[in-house]
Design a protein around this motif. Structure first.
Motif, short mmCIF file in Angstrom:
data_model
loop_
_atom_site.label_atom_id
_atom_site.label_comp_id
_atom_site.label_asym_id
_atom_site.label_seq_id
_atom_site.Cartn_x
_atom_site.Cartn_y
_atom_site.Cartn_z
N UNK B 162 -5.31 -19.34 -16.29
CA UNK B 162 -3.90 -19.67 -16.47
C UNK B 162 -3.45 -19.68 -17.93
N UNK B 163 -4.36 -20.05 -18.84
CA UNK B 163 -3.96 -20.05 -20.25
C UNK B 163 -3.67 -18.63 -20.73
N UNK B 164 -4.35 -17.66 -20.13
CA UNK B 164 -4.10 -16.27 -20.47
C UNK B 164 -2.77 -15.82 -19.87
N UNK B 165 -2.53 -16.23 -18.62
CA UNK B 165 -1.26 -15.87 -17.98
C UNK B 165 -0.06 -16.37 -18.78
N UNK B 166 -0.23 -17.53 -19.41
CA UNK B 166 0.87 -18.08 -20.21
C UNK B 166 1.12 -17.26 -21.47
N UNK B 170 5.70 -12.27 -18.76
CA UNK B 170 5.94 -12.62 -17.35
C UNK B 170 6.27 -11.37 -16.55
N UNK B 171 5.83 -11.38 -15.31
CA UNK B 171 6.04 -10.23 -14.44
C UNK B 171 6.94 -10.60 -13.27
N UNK B 173 7.91 -10.74 -9.25
CA UNK B 173 7.02 -11.15 -8.15
C UNK B 173 6.25 -10.00 -7.52
N UNK B 175 4.62 -7.58 -8.81
CA UNK B 175 3.38 -7.16 -9.47
C UNK B 175 2.68 -8.35 -10.10
N UNK B 176 1.37 -8.20 -10.26
CA UNK B 176 0.58 -9.31 -10.82
C UNK B 176 -0.57 -8.75 -11.65
N UNK B 177 -0.99 -9.55 -12.62
CA UNK B 177 -2.20 -9.21 -13.37
C UNK B 177 -3.41 -9.63 -12.53
N UNK B 189 1.49 -6.37 -5.47
CA UNK B 189 0.98 -7.43 -4.59
C UNK B 189 1.17 -7.07 -3.12
N UNK B 190 2.36 -6.60 -2.75
CA UNK B 190 2.65 -6.34 -1.34
C UNK B 190 1.89 -5.11 -0.83
#
Lengths: 291, 206
Positions: B162-166, B170-171, B173, B175-177, B189-190
């Motif tokens: 989570x510290x990396x995601x911060x 921001x993406x 919804x 798409x995600x890392x 994601x879908x």
């Protein structure tokens, strides 16, 4: 800053374990909230089915209304046959009886499980719901980004102080499991919110054992990650452990009545592994800071 | 030495805890970022990620267009419908970008910035925690997923620290890392589809 501090709740963590005995009984009080908790269950193997059968049997004496799922709901694939073999068939008697399941996502879950209606996620990988005087906050601990943190803060903030607040998600903030252990980085980000907004209890899975953790900063933590999977001997009981079990599969039964939470953890063979009554911590507004 | 490291870790956690207790989360995130970089550096980061974020928006527009051509997926007990929707979406997105390749979304400048961000994270005060988070997520080893490849069904999703995601941009919804082996992938994601990747960004020794 001062206003924030005045609003800040200081937690007086008065937890009373008023019962822990073989003659433990749920009070089955009128209007109480009754549920079961299972984690790391979706293997489709015989032990999962045996735990499910034990849940069905337990429901005759303790009529729980819903089940919280602590992640790793469907291991090994997300084809229709996986949902059937690892969820629909083992829990059919409960589903047929109208018991609802509320899932959180584990690291083995396809995120599209959020579209699976029997998991009651309403398309969201994190969500909240309320039962009686209990508010549940379901997190996606696989992907805790700023958006989810902001959502959690808003939800907790708006929840007020009168209801119980229970959070559940897959990765445990405190665990004595040898394989994974505590998710310390996740803890550093979300525990402050739990403290600030008065979360009462937290349930997680991921480590394939059962563990009840000492109240940490006024919050009670459980690891229930052995409702299908099991890592025998994987619990290294430590200074944070109140009780634990790692030699068979388990599930939990919980009743919340007023300010008390009654819980019982049963093994696949029906033996009582842990039980007790926890009183909700008394929270008082922090006095204004001295000038 | 171990005790000193543990103490330092506890001190840094306590400082983070204190910061969050006395302020709202979003402002804490801002403060963390601010303390990590000067305004000049922030402006540089924004410039480095701009092209990446523009490309993400272009991709998401494509995703939404393709998705709207399919029957809407609503919560259902029919798992065949969920699987069919995921597969149809992936197929149509592949058809719409048949020549998609590495670097189509992660621009060159952004790749360097992501690499720097990961390196800083792993060498900084959160490095130990980030490594532990990845290890605890049952990481896939020695796997490289290609662009337009489906994320392997049944394979675990490694928790992204989570510290990396911060730190990362921001993406939307859609798409995600994700972390696969030592790679950072961008996942639809879908559709459960890899849409870009940066190979070898994470240490092999995690």
């Amino acid at each position: 800053m001062r206003k924030t501090r005045i609003l800040l709740l200081s937690v007086v963590s008065i937890f009373f374990l008023v019962a822990r005995a073989d003659d433990f009984r749920f009070p089955l009080k009128s209007g109480s909230v009754r549920f079961a908790a299972i984690g790391d269950m979706g293997t489709g193997d015989a032990p999962q089915y045996e735990v499910a059968q034990r849940m069905v049997a337990a429901r005759q004496d303790f009529p729980f209304e819903f089940v919280i799922m602590l992640g790793d709901n469907i291991y090994g694939g997300s084809a229709p046959k996986d949902f059937e073999r690892k969820f629909e068939v083992p829990y059919k008697p409960l589903l047929d009886a109208g018991v609802k399941f509320y899932a959180s996502l584990g690291n083995h879950d396809n995120p599209n499980e959020r579209f699976y209606k029997p998991f009651n996620m309403n398309e969201a990988s994190y969500y909240a719901f309320k039962k009686g005087n209990v508010r549940f906050f379901v997190l996606d601990s696989n992907y805790v980004d700023a958006k989810q943190l902001a959502w959690l803060q808003k939800q907790l903030q708006e929840a007020g102080a009168s209801d119980w607040k229970i959070c559940y998600f897959h990765h445990p903030l405190y665990s004595s499991g040898k394989t994974h252990g505590s998710s310390i980085e996740l803890r550093s980000l979300i525990e402050p919110l739990f403290i600030k907004y008065g979360v009462d209890a937290v349930f997680s899975g991921h480590d394939h054992v059962y563990e009840r953790v000492k109240p940490e900063r006024g919050i009670y933590y459980f690891v229930e990650g052995s409702s299908g999977q099991l890592r025998p001997g994987d619990l290294a009981k430590s200074s944070i452990t109140v009780d634990g079990f790692d030699s068979d599969r388990t599930f939990m039964l919980i009743e919340i009545a007023g300010d008390e939470m009654y819980f019982e953890t049963l093994s696949r063979t029906g033996n009582q592994v842990d039980s007790g009554v926890l009183r909700r911590p008394v929270r008082t507004p922090e006095p204004a800071a001295a000038k | 030495m171990m005790q000193t490291k543990r103490r330092l870790r506890h001190v840094s956690q306590a400082m983070l805890l204190a910061a969050m207790l006395f302020s709202g989360w979003p402002s804490v995130a801002k403060e963390q970022n601010a303390s990590a970089s000067s305004p000049k550096e922030e402006a540089k980061n924004a410039a480095e990620f701009k092209e990446f974020l523009d490309r993400v928006q272009t991709y998401v527009a494509l995703h939404r267009r393709v998705n709207s051509s399919l029957p809407a997926l609503k919560p259902t007990a029919l798992t065949e419908m969920i699987a069919a929707h995921q597969q149809a979406l992936a197929r149509k997105i592949r058809d719409a970008r048949p020549n998609a390749k590495l670097g189509d979304i992660f621009s060159e400048k952004s790749r360097l910035a992501f690499r720097r961000g990961v390196k800083d994270e792993f060498q900084g005060p959160h490095g130990h925690g980030a490594r532990a988070t990845i290890r605890q997520g049952d990481p896939l080893k020695e796997v490289h997923l290609r662009v337009n490849e489906t994320y392997p069904d049944g394979a675990p999703f490694t928790t992204v620290p989570p510290t990396l995601l911060l730190k990362f941009p921001k993406l939307p919804d859609e798409v995600a890392y994700r972390i696969v082996g030592s790679d950072l992938i961008l996942l639809d994601v879908d559709a459960n589809l890899v849409i870009d990747s940066i190979y070898g960004i994470f240490p092999q020794t995690i």
